[in-house]
Scaffold this motif. Sequence first.
Motif, PDB file in Angstrom:
ATOM      1  N   ARG A 191       0.835  -1.221   0.000  1.00 39.90           N
ATOM      2  CA  ARG A 191       0.000   0.000   0.000  1.00 39.90           C
ATOM      3  C   ARG A 191       0.862   1.261   0.000  1.00 39.90           C
ATOM      4  O   ARG A 191       0.501   2.261  -0.623  1.00 39.90           O
ATOM      5  N   ASP A 232       0.639   4.084  -2.948  1.00 44.19           N
ATOM      6  CA  ASP A 232       0.414   5.507  -2.660  1.00 44.19           C
ATOM      7  C   ASP A 232       1.393   6.403  -3.408  1.00 44.19           C
ATOM      8  O   ASP A 232       1.081   7.560  -3.721  1.00 44.19           O
ATOM      9  N   LYS A 280      -6.750   0.563  -5.829  1.00 43.32           N
ATOM     10  CA  LYS A 280      -7.123   1.457  -4.738  1.00 43.32           C
ATOM     11  C   LYS A 280      -8.582   1.264  -4.331  1.00 43.32           C
ATOM     12  O   LYS A 280      -8.934   1.366  -3.150  1.00 43.32           O
ATOM     13  N   SER A 281      -9.427   0.946  -5.307  1.00 42.45           N
ATOM     14  CA  SER A 281     -10.854   0.766  -5.019  1.00 42.45           C
ATOM     15  C   SER A 281     -11.127  -0.486  -4.187  1.00 42.45           C
ATOM     16  O   SER A 281     -12.195  -0.619  -3.588  1.00 42.45           O
ATOM     17  N   ASN A 341      -9.611  -1.233  -1.480  1.00 39.01           N
ATOM     18  CA  ASN A 341      -9.483  -0.851  -0.066  1.00 39.01           C
ATOM     19  C   ASN A 341      -8.942  -2.004   0.786  1.00 39.01           C
ATOM     20  O   ASN A 341      -9.538  -2.408   1.790  1.00 39.01           O
ATOM     21  N   THR A 342      -7.810  -2.539   0.372  1.00 37.60           N
ATOM     22  CA  THR A 342      -7.235  -3.661   1.100  1.00 37.60           C
ATOM     23  C   THR A 342      -6.822  -3.255   2.515  1.00 37.60           C
ATOM     24  O   THR A 342      -6.433  -2.115   2.750  1.00 37.60           O
ATOM     25  N   GLU A 343      -6.921  -4.214   3.427  1.00 36.26           N
ATOM     26  CA  GLU A 343      -6.625  -3.955   4.835  1.00 36.26           C
ATOM     27  C   GLU A 343      -5.577  -4.896   5.413  1.00 36.26           C
ATOM     28  O   GLU A 343      -5.034  -4.629   6.482  1.00 36.26           O
ATOM     29  N   LYS A 378     -11.408  -9.770  -3.529  1.00 33.07           N
ATOM     30  CA  LYS A 378     -12.130  -8.530  -3.827  1.00 33.07           C
ATOM     31  C   LYS A 378     -12.247  -8.296  -5.328  1.00 33.07           C
ATOM     32  O   LYS A 378     -13.233  -7.714  -5.792  1.00 33.07           O
ATOM     33  N   SER A 418     -17.824  -9.209   3.809  1.00 37.85           N
ATOM     34  CA  SER A 418     -17.362  -8.131   2.930  1.00 37.85           C
ATOM     35  C   SER A 418     -18.546  -7.363   2.374  1.00 37.85           C
ATOM     36  O   SER A 418     -19.589  -7.925   2.043  1.00 37.85           O
ATOM     37  N   THR A 475     -17.849  -5.302  -0.290  1.00 38.98           N
ATOM     38  CA  THR A 475     -17.362  -4.923  -1.622  1.00 38.98           C
ATOM     39  C   THR A 475     -18.402  -5.213  -2.689  1.00 38.98           C
ATOM     40  O   THR A 475     -18.992  -6.293  -2.674  1.00 38.98           O
TER      41      THR A 475
END
Length: 225
Positions: A69, A73, A160-161, A163-165, A178, A223, A225
Amino acid sequence: MTYTLIIPIYNEVRTLHVLLKKLQRLDDNIEIIIIDDGSNDGTKELLIESNQFNIIRNESNLGKGVSIRKGVDLASNQNIVLMDGDLEVDIDDIPKLLSKFENNNNNSLVGVRWKKDSNLHFDINAIGNYLINFLFNLLFQSNLNDILCCVKILNLNLFKSLNTESNGFSIEVETMAKLVLKGSIIEEVNVQYNRRTAEEGKKLKISDSWNIIWTMIKLKFYSKT
């Protein structure tokens, strides 16, 4: 199309010189970002000495997901290429993979480390990969062959869409899950693979599989998503 290659590494001083030489042979138009995830074996010093690529350093070992990530960025190009720096998958495959990605109207391309007709190897790692892959396809009603492969090419905004955690190795299965849940078209391409042993620097452990499985279950049943 433009690309940013994102490579997280941790304690790879033994083979880092080979990695850097291979990266030098890539097209100059490919932006290269290396994330040193708190290495303490001389990797940091060798990267500083090379002074050729965009280097990010984590002061401590934060995990593969965090490192990816951070690279995303900073990426400035249209698409990202995710690949490990341990040389299990050959960096020299990148031009072929980019060509495949550009010649097909798919949302994403992922690597497969073994061919369907290859001989099965009944060691603990092969069995673990098979079971995790089987469970993933069962949960997400997919037909993918190697959901833990590190090689991925996809649009920067698409990643980016997601939204990995995940902070660690579970980033692989989270990304794949996802993409499937979004209905993304995923192309699989065979890559050259040379598996390392733990003695040679393999980082993924059997214990990591429990977190990977739990991540799949959470994404399937919780999820949004």
